[in-house]
Design a protein around this motif. Structure first.
Motif, PDB file in Angstrom:
ATOM      1  N   GLY A  40       0.955  -1.309   0.267  1.00  0.00           N
ATOM      2  CA  GLY A  40      -0.590  -0.038   0.098  1.00  0.00           C
ATOM      3  C   GLY A  40       0.840   1.151   0.071  1.00  0.00           C
ATOM      4  N   GLY A  41       0.347   2.245   0.625  1.00  0.00           N
ATOM      5  CA  GLY A  41       1.289   3.368   1.007  1.00  0.00           C
ATOM      6  C   GLY A  41       1.782   4.389  -0.888  1.00  0.00           C
ATOM      7  N   ASP A  42       2.672   4.783  -0.510  1.00  0.00           N
ATOM      8  CA  ASP A  42       3.432   5.707  -1.907  1.00  0.00           C
ATOM      9  C   ASP A  42       3.357   5.025  -2.454  1.00  0.00           C
ATOM     10  N   TYR A  43       3.544   3.587  -2.539  1.00  0.00           N
ATOM     11  CA  TYR A  43       4.098   2.574  -4.209  1.00  0.00           C
ATOM     12  C   TYR A  43       2.223   2.000  -4.536  1.00  0.00           C
ATOM     13  N   ALA A  44       1.291   2.503  -3.414  1.00  0.00           N
ATOM     14  CA  ALA A  44       0.310   1.759  -4.475  1.00  0.00           C
ATOM     15  C   ALA A  44      -0.293   2.667  -5.666  1.00  0.00           C
ATOM     16  N   ARG A  45      -0.176   3.862  -4.785  1.00  0.00           N
ATOM     17  CA  ARG A  45      -0.232   5.811  -5.846  1.00  0.00           C
ATOM     18  C   ARG A  45      -0.109   5.110  -6.666  1.00  0.00           C
ATOM     19  N   LEU A  46       1.258   5.560  -6.270  1.00  0.00           N
ATOM     20  CA  LEU A  46       2.130   6.003  -7.719  1.00  0.00           C
ATOM     21  C   LEU A  46       1.933   5.056  -9.049  1.00  0.00           C
ATOM     22  N   LEU A  47       1.443   3.543  -8.775  1.00  0.00           N
ATOM     23  CA  LEU A  47       0.893   2.613  -9.258  1.00  0.00           C
ATOM     24  C   LEU A  47      -0.596   3.029 -10.454  1.00  0.00           C
ATOM     25  N   THR A  48      -0.866   3.823  -9.678  1.00  0.00           N
ATOM     26  CA  THR A  48      -2.401   4.126 -10.284  1.00  0.00           C
ATOM     27  C   THR A  48      -1.985   5.937 -10.640  1.00  0.00           C
ATOM     28  N   LYS A  49      -1.420   6.363 -10.104  1.00  0.00           N
ATOM     29  CA  LYS A  49      -0.889   7.490 -10.863  1.00  0.00           C
ATOM     30  C   LYS A  49      -0.116   7.268 -12.218  1.00  0.00           C
ATOM     31  N   ASN A  50       1.081   6.659 -12.187  1.00  0.00           N
ATOM     32  CA  ASN A  50       2.457   6.808 -13.648  1.00  0.00           C
ATOM     33  C   ASN A  50       1.287   5.367 -14.415  1.00  0.00           C
ATOM     34  N   ILE A  51       0.722   3.913 -13.784  1.00  0.00           N
ATOM     35  CA  ILE A  51       0.934   2.818 -14.575  1.00  0.00           C
ATOM     36  C   ILE A  51      -0.829   3.328 -14.993  1.00  0.00           C
ATOM     37  N   GLU A  52      -1.093   2.847 -13.817  1.00  0.00           N
ATOM     38  CA  GLU A  52      -3.181   2.211 -14.438  1.00  0.00           C
ATOM     39  C   GLU A  52      -3.782   3.494 -14.522  1.00  0.00           C
ATOM     40  N   GLU A  53      -4.189   5.127 -14.359  1.00  0.00           N
ATOM     41  CA  GLU A  53      -4.554   5.820 -14.737  1.00  0.00           C
ATOM     42  C   GLU A  53      -4.002   5.723 -15.900  1.00  0.00           C
ATOM     43  N   PRO A  54      -2.841   6.631 -16.100  1.00  0.00           N
ATOM     44  CA  PRO A  54      -2.650   6.530 -18.109  1.00  0.00           C
ATOM     45  C   PRO A  54      -2.389   6.035 -19.033  1.00  0.00           C
ATOM     46  N   LEU A  55      -2.461   4.755 -18.692  1.00  0.00           N
ATOM     47  CA  LEU A  55      -1.855   3.262 -19.358  1.00  0.00           C
ATOM     48  C   LEU A  55      -3.246   2.197 -19.533  1.00  0.00           C
ATOM     49  N   LEU A  56      -3.634   2.588 -18.571  1.00  0.00           N
ATOM     50  CA  LEU A  56      -4.602   0.494 -18.879  1.00  0.00           C
ATOM     51  C   LEU A  56      -5.981   1.532 -18.723  1.00  0.00           C
ATOM     52  N   LYS A  57      -6.197   2.531 -17.891  1.00  0.00           N
ATOM     53  CA  LYS A  57      -7.822   2.875 -17.708  1.00  0.00           C
ATOM     54  C   LYS A  57      -8.552   3.356 -19.159  1.00  0.00           C
ATOM     55  N   PRO A  58      -7.820   3.828 -19.746  1.00  0.00           N
ATOM     56  CA  PRO A  58      -8.068   4.487 -21.127  1.00  0.00           C
ATOM     57  C   PRO A  58      -8.057   2.961 -22.697  1.00  0.00           C
ATOM     58  N   LYS A  59      -7.596   2.072 -22.001  1.00  0.00           N
ATOM     59  CA  LYS A  59      -7.859   0.687 -22.328  1.00  0.00           C
ATOM     60  C   LYS A  59      -8.806   0.324 -22.226  1.00  0.00           C
TER      61      LYS A  59
END
Length: 348
Positions: A40-59
């Motif tokens: 959890g914590g910062d790492y989980a937040r940055l997975l969301t910010k840098n990978i999940e939101e910009p690269l996967l959710k648009p798919k």
């Protein structure tokens, strides 16, 4: 203990290879779900910010994070191995824990044809059973206001003279034990468990404080409740960016290499989307963002990182010679015993 050759770690960084586009034909499909096991914590937040939101959710992919420390997540993977379908699709693990899960027979042997961006992955970050996403090294972190003279070794970090200004992170028990082993042996061994016990017991008796997470340790450092401990250099950079008064010192005994990456459980219900996630984490944009946001070195070639930032998150030529890879076989065999001792001493 194997000392990692700096040329192996940094191989290909000067090659300037251009990353494979995430929108390549192999990844034209979209939709579905992926369940990500992660801290959890910062790492989980940055997975969301840098990978999940910009690269996967648009798919059109729905991402669910199963957040917990790696120990219970690994236990769950083993407990679920007889099930035809597990509860997660991809698991965030250290290189040591990826090795351990492979030995337990619960992770997929990767089909790299499904990860086009792995073409740019540094050879030392590519395993049959997982990929390295980011890396750093274990260093001494300290507040120069409270700790003087500046520490130069792991031995200094655990010195009982610091009393209750010593901070220890519970979720990092494996790496804390390795650092203590190096303190006990002058860097000769990362796996002298008996020597590590002595060092840690002396620190505990002197008043060392134990914190459950990296974030809790950082808060204690910020309030000056503690003044010294061991941590990834990347985290020290992140904390400096957040205004916490701390410096890092590369220990004279050697710098244990930390690689954080991902494996896919054999019984993952959404394997294709797990591969999509792996490919996305190797995107140039995601790798560069983790360097900026979290202070970790990327694991693919061709990244553009500002020279001043690279100086802060990386290591000097002399320090690179002291980067040490881990004895994965020993750690996998003895993890349970070390955890049992740790819990008895630090959680009693």
């Amino acid at each position: 203990m194997k000392t990692i050759d700096r040329r192996d770690v940094l191989k290909g960084l000067a090659a300037g290879t251009t990353a494979v586009a995430f929108g390549s034909p192999a990844f034209a499909q979209s939709g579905g779900k992926v369940v990500v096991g992660t801290w959890g914590g910062d790492y989980a937040r940055l997975l969301t910010k840098n990978i999940e939101e910009p690269l996967l959710k648009p798919k059109g992919i729905e991402i669910l994070q199963d957040q917990a420390a790696d120990s219970p997540r690994r236990a769950k993977m083993v407990a679920e191995r007889r099930l035809p379908r597990g509860t997660t699709d991809i698991q965030g693990l250290s290189s040591a824990n990826m090795f351990e899960m492979n030995e337990a027979g619960v992770v997929e042997q990767l089909d790299y044809a499904k990860i086009p961006n792995a073409k740019n992955l540094m050879p030392t970050m590519k395993y049959p059973y997982g990929i390295g996403q980011i890396y750093s090294g274990k260093v001494v972190v300290y507040n120069p206001k409270l700790i003087n003279p500046a520490p130069t070794s792991f031995k200094d970090a655990f010195d009982p003279k610091h009393g209750n200004k010593i901070g220890i992170i519970d979720i990092q028990y494996l790496y804390v034990i390795m650092a203590a082993s190096m303190a006990a042996t002058g860097g000769a061994s990362m796996i002298d468990f008996e020597g590590a016990k002595k060092v840690l017991l002396e620190a505990k008796q002197a008043g060392a404080r134990v914190y459950p997470t990296n974030e809790a340790f950082a808060q204690a450092l910020k309030t000056e409740e503690i003044g010294i401990g061991v941590m990834w250099k990347a985290r020290a950079v992140q904390w400096q960016n957040a205004g916490i008064a701390c410096e890092s010192a590369a220990p004279s005994e050697g710098i244990p290499l930390y690689i954080s990456g991902f494996s896919i459980p054999k019984n993952a219900p959404n394997k294709e989307n797990a591969y999509l996630y792996m490919n996305a984490m190797l995107e140039k944009s995601a790798q560069e963002a983790f360097a900026v946001d979290m202070g970790y070195n990327g694991t693919v070639t061709g990244l553009t990182v500002a020279p001043d930032l690279q100086k802060r998150i990386g290591f000097t030529a002399e320090e690179e010679k002291r980067l040490k890879d881990l004895d994965y076989g020993y750690l996998a065999k003895n993890d349970a015993a070390m955890k049992e001792w740790w819990d008895k001493v630090f959680k009693a």
